[in-house]
Design a protein around this motif. Structure first.
Motif, PDB file in Angstrom:
ATOM      1  N   GLY A 118     -11.673 -15.882  -8.033  1.00  0.00           N
ATOM      2  CA  GLY A 118     -11.640 -17.143  -7.282  1.00  0.00           C
ATOM      3  C   GLY A 118     -10.355 -17.915  -7.482  1.00  0.00           C
ATOM      4  N   GLN A 119      -9.604 -17.601  -8.533  1.00  0.00           N
ATOM      5  CA  GLN A 119      -8.340 -18.284  -8.788  1.00  0.00           C
ATOM      6  C   GLN A 119      -7.146 -17.590  -8.133  1.00  0.00           C
ATOM      7  OE1 GLN A 119      -7.954 -18.598 -13.045  1.00  0.00           O
ATOM      8  NE2 GLN A 119      -9.916 -19.648 -13.291  1.00  0.00           N
ATOM      9  N   LYS A 172      -8.650 -18.251  -3.593  1.00  0.00           N
ATOM     10  CA  LYS A 172      -7.862 -19.483  -3.642  1.00  0.00           C
ATOM     11  C   LYS A 172      -7.450 -19.949  -2.260  1.00  0.00           C
ATOM     12  CE  LYS A 172      -3.909 -21.475  -6.106  1.00  0.00           C
ATOM     13  NZ  LYS A 172      -2.789 -21.177  -7.047  1.00  0.00           N
ATOM     14  N   THR A 191     -19.796 -13.524 -14.278  1.00  0.00           N
ATOM     15  CA  THR A 191     -19.186 -14.857 -14.230  1.00  0.00           C
ATOM     16  C   THR A 191     -17.659 -14.778 -14.342  1.00  0.00           C
ATOM     17  OG1 THR A 191     -19.544 -15.072 -16.624  1.00  0.00           O
ATOM     18  CG2 THR A 191     -21.231 -15.961 -15.178  1.00  0.00           C
ATOM     19  N   THR A 192     -17.163 -13.892 -15.184  1.00  0.00           N
ATOM     20  CA  THR A 192     -15.709 -13.749 -15.334  1.00  0.00           C
ATOM     21  C   THR A 192     -15.080 -13.193 -14.061  1.00  0.00           C
ATOM     22  OG1 THR A 192     -15.997 -13.336 -17.709  1.00  0.00           O
ATOM     23  CG2 THR A 192     -13.885 -12.754 -16.750  1.00  0.00           C
ATOM     24  N   ARG A 201     -16.144 -13.563 -10.957  1.00  0.00           N
ATOM     25  CA  ARG A 201     -16.085 -14.636  -9.945  1.00  0.00           C
ATOM     26  C   ARG A 201     -15.004 -15.653 -10.289  1.00  0.00           C
ATOM     27  NH1 ARG A 201     -21.912 -14.195 -10.047  1.00  0.00           N
ATOM     28  NH2 ARG A 201     -21.988 -15.928 -11.532  1.00  0.00           N
ATOM     29  N   SER A 202     -14.859 -15.966 -11.566  1.00  0.00           N
ATOM     30  CA  SER A 202     -13.876 -16.972 -11.972  1.00  0.00           C
ATOM     31  C   SER A 202     -12.449 -16.505 -11.744  1.00  0.00           C
ATOM     32  CB  SER A 202     -14.091 -17.317 -13.449  1.00  0.00           C
ATOM     33  OG  SER A 202     -13.107 -18.220 -13.907  1.00  0.00           O
ATOM     34  N   ILE A 203     -12.124 -15.308 -12.208  1.00  0.00           N
ATOM     35  CA  ILE A 203     -10.749 -14.808 -12.092  1.00  0.00           C
ATOM     36  C   ILE A 203     -10.373 -14.545 -10.643  1.00  0.00           C
ATOM     37  CG2 ILE A 203      -9.184 -12.944 -12.715  1.00  0.00           C
ATOM     38  CD1 ILE A 203      -9.860 -14.874 -14.987  1.00  0.00           C
ATOM     39  N   VAL A 243     -17.404 -14.217  -3.598  1.00  0.00           N
ATOM     40  CA  VAL A 243     -16.276 -14.929  -4.194  1.00  0.00           C
ATOM     41  C   VAL A 243     -15.476 -15.613  -3.100  1.00  0.00           C
ATOM     42  CG1 VAL A 243     -14.151 -14.694  -5.540  1.00  0.00           C
ATOM     43  CG2 VAL A 243     -16.129 -13.284  -6.099  1.00  0.00           C
TER      44      VAL A 243
END
Length: 245
Positions: free
Chosen positions: A118-119, A73, A111-112, A114-116, A70
């Motif tokens: 990564g933000q 931000k 996927t969730t 990595r997405s969360i 990951v």
């Protein structure tokens, strides 16, 4: 003879059509390819040839999310692993709405995650893990509801940092400890000076207090150094010489 053979065949078919489902299981029944509902727990009967069933486990299950790369931000590359806890709440949906709900939950969790993550910035991931856990759990539960699956808990298992980042954080933690030590020391000196000022004010108002302190000091010196001979001099005598000067 034919009658006995027919009876034996019927009995055999009936015995093979009896099913027993455990307390933590449900059987989704298909009749001629159409779902007619879920049965269990306990014993029930399936019509030969026209009925079929699929077992569904209702117990709480876990899926371990392997370490995912990951980029946060603030552009720090880390590896994050997690554990997801879920269970089936609607056996029919878990069979007809998704091919393999366990695999689907695993892929959606990856996927969730990595997405969360990564933000968010690295400091937030380290200090607000409970908040990140809750956010991921709510997203997974929202998407898996149509599959008849309830996601009950998500826990970030491990966050692996690069070696240079670990060294930088160690230096930062050491500097923070030094800062706190200096602040505590300065606070102690300030409080001591404040108390000394109060003591000086009391002594200036009550000169007898200085005499008592003088005698107490002599007592402490004599207790620590038994070989030392102390000749106490009255403070009034010393004060008289200082006034003549």
């Amino acid at each position: 003879m034919f009658f006995f053979v027919l009876v034996a065949i019927v009995v055999a078919v009936l015995l093979t059509s009896i099913r027993v489902i455990k307390e933590y299981e449900r059987a989704v029944i298909f009749r001629l390819g159409r779902v007619i509902g879920a049965k269990g727990p306990g014993i029930f009967f399936l019509w030969p040839i026209i009925d079929s069933m699929t077992k569904v486990n209702l117990r709480l299950m876990t899926v371990e999310i392997q370490p995912q790369d990951v980029i946060t931000k603030d552009n720090v590359t880390i590896k994050i692993s997690a554990v997801v806890y879920f269970k089936v709440v609607d056996p029919v949906k878990s069979v007809i709405q998704v091919n393999n709900y366990f695999y689907a939950i695993e892929q959606l969790s990856q996927t969730t995650l990595r997405s969360i993550c990564g933000q968010a910035e690295l400091d937030k991931l380290l200090s607000e893990r409970e908040k990140i856990n809750t956010e991921i759990q709510e997203i997974l539960d929202k998407h898996s509801d149509s599959w008849g699956v309830k996601v009950t808990l998500v826990e970030l298992k491990q966050i692996d940092l690069p070696q240079d980042m670990q060294r930088a954080m160690a230096r930062q933690a050491e500097a923070e400890r030094d800062r706190r030590a200096k602040v505590i020391s300065a606070e102690g000196e300030y409080q001591a000076a404040k108390k000394l000022r109060e003591a000086a004010q009391i002594i200036s108002e009550y000169p007898q207090a200085l005499q008592l302190r003088y005698l107490q000091t002599l007592n402490e010196i004599s207790a620590k150094n038994n070989t030392t001979t102390i000749l106490p001099i009255p403070l009034d005598l010393i004060r008289g010489f200082s006034q003549k000067e």
